[in-house]
Design a protein around this motif. Structure first.
Motif, mmCIF file in Angstrom:
data_model
loop_
_atom_site.group_PDB
_atom_site.id
_atom_site.type_symbol
_atom_site.label_atom_id
_atom_site.label_comp_id
_atom_site.label_asym_id
_atom_site.label_seq_id
_atom_site.Cartn_x
_atom_site.Cartn_y
_atom_site.Cartn_z
ATOM 1 N N ILE A 180 1.037 -1.041 0.082
ATOM 2 C CA ILE A 180 0.000 0.017 0.065
ATOM 3 C C ILE A 180 0.837 1.317 -0.165
ATOM 4 C CG2 ILE A 180 -1.897 1.142 1.061
ATOM 5 C CD1 ILE A 180 -2.620 -1.221 0.018
ATOM 6 N N VAL A 181 1.904 1.275 0.720
ATOM 7 C CA VAL A 181 3.069 2.390 0.745
ATOM 8 C C VAL A 181 3.363 2.954 -0.509
ATOM 9 C CG1 VAL A 181 5.104 3.145 1.635
ATOM 10 C CG2 VAL A 181 3.212 2.066 3.268
ATOM 11 N N THR A 200 -3.537 8.871 -0.837
ATOM 12 C CA THR A 200 -2.576 8.724 0.480
ATOM 13 C C THR A 200 -2.637 7.344 0.887
ATOM 14 O OG1 THR A 200 -4.605 9.272 1.745
ATOM 15 C CG2 THR A 200 -3.296 11.192 0.908
ATOM 16 N N GLU A 201 -1.743 6.989 1.542
ATOM 17 C CA GLU A 201 -1.653 5.364 2.294
ATOM 18 C C GLU A 201 -2.794 5.266 2.956
ATOM 19 O OE1 GLU A 201 1.646 5.162 4.659
ATOM 20 O OE2 GLU A 201 2.980 5.857 3.292
ATOM 21 N N ASP A 202 -3.463 6.146 3.486
ATOM 22 C CA ASP A 202 -4.825 5.775 4.350
ATOM 23 C C ASP A 202 -5.812 5.716 3.365
ATOM 24 O OD1 ASP A 202 -3.549 6.200 6.869
ATOM 25 O OD2 ASP A 202 -3.897 8.210 7.304
ATOM 26 N N HIS A 203 -6.191 6.512 2.551
ATOM 27 C CA HIS A 203 -7.361 6.333 1.632
ATOM 28 C C HIS A 203 -7.310 5.016 0.584
ATOM 29 C CE1 HIS A 203 -10.853 7.450 -0.617
ATOM 30 N NE2 HIS A 203 -10.215 7.368 -1.797
ATOM 31 N N LEU A 204 -5.843 4.792 0.060
ATOM 32 C CA LEU A 204 -5.987 3.602 -0.691
ATOM 33 C C LEU A 204 -6.322 2.290 0.207
ATOM 34 C CD1 LEU A 204 -2.856 4.512 -3.037
ATOM 35 C CD2 LEU A 204 -5.119 4.370 -3.525
ATOM 36 N N GLY A 205 -5.511 2.250 1.212
ATOM 37 C CA GLY A 205 -5.820 1.479 2.274
ATOM 38 C C GLY A 205 -7.171 1.092 2.759
ATOM 39 N N ALA A 206 -7.793 1.948 2.874
ATOM 40 C CA ALA A 206 -9.210 1.915 3.332
ATOM 41 C C ALA A 206 -10.093 1.364 2.049
ATOM 42 C CB ALA A 206 -9.897 3.468 3.472
ATOM 43 N N LEU A 207 -9.781 1.797 0.849
ATOM 44 C CA LEU A 207 -10.341 1.113 -0.532
ATOM 45 C C LEU A 207 -9.720 -0.284 -0.528
ATOM 46 C CD1 LEU A 207 -9.498 3.708 -2.962
ATOM 47 C CD2 LEU A 207 -11.986 3.125 -2.341
ATOM 48 N N VAL A 208 -8.682 -0.671 -0.303
ATOM 49 C CA VAL A 208 -8.292 -2.094 -0.461
ATOM 50 C C VAL A 208 -9.053 -3.059 0.746
ATOM 51 C CG1 VAL A 208 -6.347 -3.813 0.012
ATOM 52 C CG2 VAL A 208 -6.195 -1.394 -1.402
ATOM 53 N N GLY A 209 -9.167 -2.237 1.804
ATOM 54 C CA GLY A 209 -9.748 -2.660 3.038
ATOM 55 C C GLY A 209 -11.362 -2.808 2.815
ATOM 56 N N SER A 259 -5.087 1.667 11.607
ATOM 57 C CA SER A 259 -3.424 1.730 11.284
ATOM 58 C C SER A 259 -3.560 0.715 9.844
ATOM 59 C CB SER A 259 -2.474 1.338 12.143
ATOM 60 O OG SER A 259 -1.330 1.330 11.511
ATOM 61 N N VAL A 260 -3.029 1.273 8.811
ATOM 62 C CA VAL A 260 -2.912 0.475 7.602
ATOM 63 C C VAL A 260 -1.877 -0.503 8.116
ATOM 64 C CG1 VAL A 260 -2.229 0.611 5.141
ATOM 65 C CG2 VAL A 260 -3.742 2.079 6.045
ATOM 66 N N GLN A 261 -0.693 0.150 8.491
ATOM 67 C CA GLN A 261 0.542 -0.848 8.693
ATOM 68 C C GLN A 261 0.030 -1.928 9.566
ATOM 69 O OE1 GLN A 261 0.726 2.499 8.749
ATOM 70 N NE2 GLN A 261 1.952 2.938 6.846
ATOM 71 N N LEU A 262 -0.706 -1.792 10.708
ATOM 72 C CA LEU A 262 -0.804 -2.902 11.332
ATOM 73 C C LEU A 262 -2.306 -3.602 11.348
ATOM 74 C CD1 LEU A 262 -0.069 -1.023 14.936
ATOM 75 C CD2 LEU A 262 1.266 -2.758 13.593
#
Length: 566
Positions: A180-181, A200-209, A259-262
């Protein structure tokens, strides 16, 4: 006489994108044909496909032979460091636990959760494998999960298949969300300046989520089917569903709000806890054992002893003290602690990266990308590398396990001998990927797929799948196709951030058919040379899940499931 800097042309073949794409697919077709049809060992298939890629690059895409050789050596070096570096280190730690007998203690600890092999497959391949993916990635969960399953009595091919199929839903957030990063970095530059906040990492992480948790609902169900067919699904659908739902909900909530990382750390632990709590109040009507040849995998009533080879297995349990159990878990707890400390900004920047990181242009390279950008520098961050951190964890656990330096070193050398074919395979496949990427072959394939207009929403995950199938890494696939997804989405009138996320979510399903991971799985279970057989076991699951992801992303791009998006 100085030669001009090489710049690939994705329309090299007869000035046609379609013709160029059809020629560019030849190395991949060679690789999968040799693996899946001819069943030729992975390292030979990888080297043959690399040779085809070099021929296509030089004869079809006009790449100088010297540049093809240089870029192939660059890819091979990346294949060893950092990718195989982490696998070698992780297997070394595992081999030390074998040497000292602590792995048997760990195996008995997992077996105590349930003596049903269908449930053990979920706990180890899915939950524990997801934790290993969260911390290290790059093939580590496949290797460790597979050998743990063998220790519990699973047949080697089945253990490898389970480890590969389970290593899907966690991959996009693996290695502390490295894919994601990376996706955020490569897409931000390709995005319209007014919409760069969408990448951003947070938005892309939320989409993948919003995508991989749907996959997580079905993966444990697939595992019990692999172990025991439809009977396994009928008898153990409840723990499979509980484990999948717990993982999916935790992955969804953590990637969006915490947290995207965790994300995978939380999801794997929540899923394991949910299963442990369920098994305190529920157990299957029959306990499954894969050791009974007369039953094709045996079943016994819940009140009967498990069977093996048609003869009752002794039910005596080796008593393990709490201290022994703690020592068995120590290597993995130390790995978690080391990786967690390494993520602290001050530690990461001041102690690990800056003093010990070396960046340099690969010797001999004189090329740019199709868009005119120079190639990335080779990063030799030896101290911050996941493999080095795992070695540090291994050194810390040596006195805990009670193994001396001489035996630990012998185990380290034995690990290299054990993984030699896998090392060759991974280096060959990464060399193949780098030749394809830098000669324009991969770009031709991607651009051709992106030319279908609004229907690209269906093909977007396929592009990610293709990238991971070639490179073995969701991170590499995102680096390769992330910007292309953004550009194609803009041309087709689709949500660029959604298509970028789909690249990562679709990519996780290419992990199980990647020659890199097939080689790691085969080496871990002692079936080197049988990668083709494992490939045939997993390809159906890979394509089935990929089809489902394509439909999900397409519906998310329309009003049907647009409500799912953040």
């Amino acid at each position: 006489m100085l030669l001009a800097t090489y710049q690939p042309d994705i329309r090299s073949i007869n000035h046609s994108l379609t013709a160029s794409a059809l020629v560019a697919v030849l190395p991949l077709a060679t690789l999968f044909f040799m693996l899946g049809v001819l069943r030729i060992t992975a390292w030979i298939s990888g080297l043959a496909a690399l040779a085809v890629a070099v021929i296509v690059a030089t004869a079809g895409f006009d790449m100088p032979v010297s540049q093809a050789a240089d870029v192939a050596s660059w890819g091979a070096a990346f294949g060893f460091f950092p990718i195989m570096w982490i696998v070698i280190s992780a297997i070394w730690v595992y081999n030390m636990t074998i040497e000292t007998g602590h792995f048997d203690v760990l195996r008995r600890s997992f077996a105590a959760v349930s003596d049903d092999m269908r449930i053990q497959a979920i706990v180890i391949a899915f939950c524990f494998g997801a934790l290993m993916e969260a911390l290290a990635g790059f093939g580590t969960p496949v290797a460790i999960s597979a050998v743990m399953l063998i220790a519990l009595g699973f047949a080697p091919i089945k253990a490898a298949t389970l480890a590969l199929v389970a290593n899907t839903a966690p991959v996009a957030f693996g290695a502390l969300a490295t894919p994601i990063v990376t996706l955020s970095k490569v897409t931000t530059g390709a995005a319209d300046p007014a919409h760069r906040g969408d990448f951003t990492e947070d938005h892309l992480g939320a989409l993948v989520g919003r995508q991989t948790p749907v996959l997580a609902l079905f993966v444990p169900l697939a595992l019990v089917v692999i172990v025991d067919g439809m009977r396994g699904l009928r008898q153990t659908w409840l723990p499979a569903l509980v484990g999948g739902v717990a993982f999916a909900v935790a992955q969804w909530l953590t990637s969006t709000h915490f947290s995207v990382q965790l994300t995978d750390v939380v999801a794997s632990l929540v899923s394991a806890l949910a299963l442990v709590l369920l098994l305190r109040v529920w157990r299957p009507a029959e306990t499954y054992s894969d050791l009974d040849p007369e039953a094709g995998g045996g079943s016994a009533s819940a009140d009967s002893p498990r069977r093996g080879g048609g003869v009752a297995v002794a039910t005596e349990v080796v008593p393990d003290t709490r201290v022994e159990v703690a020592k068995a878990y120590a290597p993995y707890l130390v790995i978690i602690a080391i990786f967690s400390v390494a993520q602290i900004d001050s530690v990461k920047k001041d102690l690990l990266k800056e003093p010990w990181t070396y960046l340099f242009k690969w010797p001999g390279l004189d090329l740019v990308s199709a868009s005119g950008k120079p190639p990335a520098q080779f990063t030799f961050n030896w101290l911050a590398a996941a493999g080095t951190l795992t070695i540090i964890a291994g050194l810390i656990t040596m006195p805990i396990l009670g193994i001396g330096p001489a035996k630990a070193f012998q185990a380290y050398l034995r690990t290299y001998r054990q993984l030699a074919p896998a090392i060759i395979t991974v280096m060959a496949v990464l060399a193949l990927a780098y030749v394809m990427n830098n000669s324009g072959q991969t770009g031709a394939l991607g651009k051709w797929m992106a030319s279908v207009g609004s229907g690209f929403a269906l093909l977007s995950p396929v592009l990610g799948w293709l990238g991971v199938a070639v490179t073995g890494s969701d991170t590499s696939s995102n680096s390769l196709f992330g910007a292309l997804q953004v550009t194609a989405a803009g041309q087709a009138g689709l949500d660029p951030a959604l298509m970028a996320a789909a690249n990562s979510s679709g990519g996780v399903l290419g992990k199980m058919v990647s020659p890199q991971n097939l080689a790691i799985a085969a080496a871990a279970v002692g079936m080197t040379g049988r990668e083709g057989d494992i490939f045939r076991k997993v390809i159906g699951w890979s394509l089935l899940f990929l089809a489902g992801m394509c439909v999900l992303v397409y519906l998310q791009s329309t009003s049907a499931l647009e409500w799912m998006l953040p």
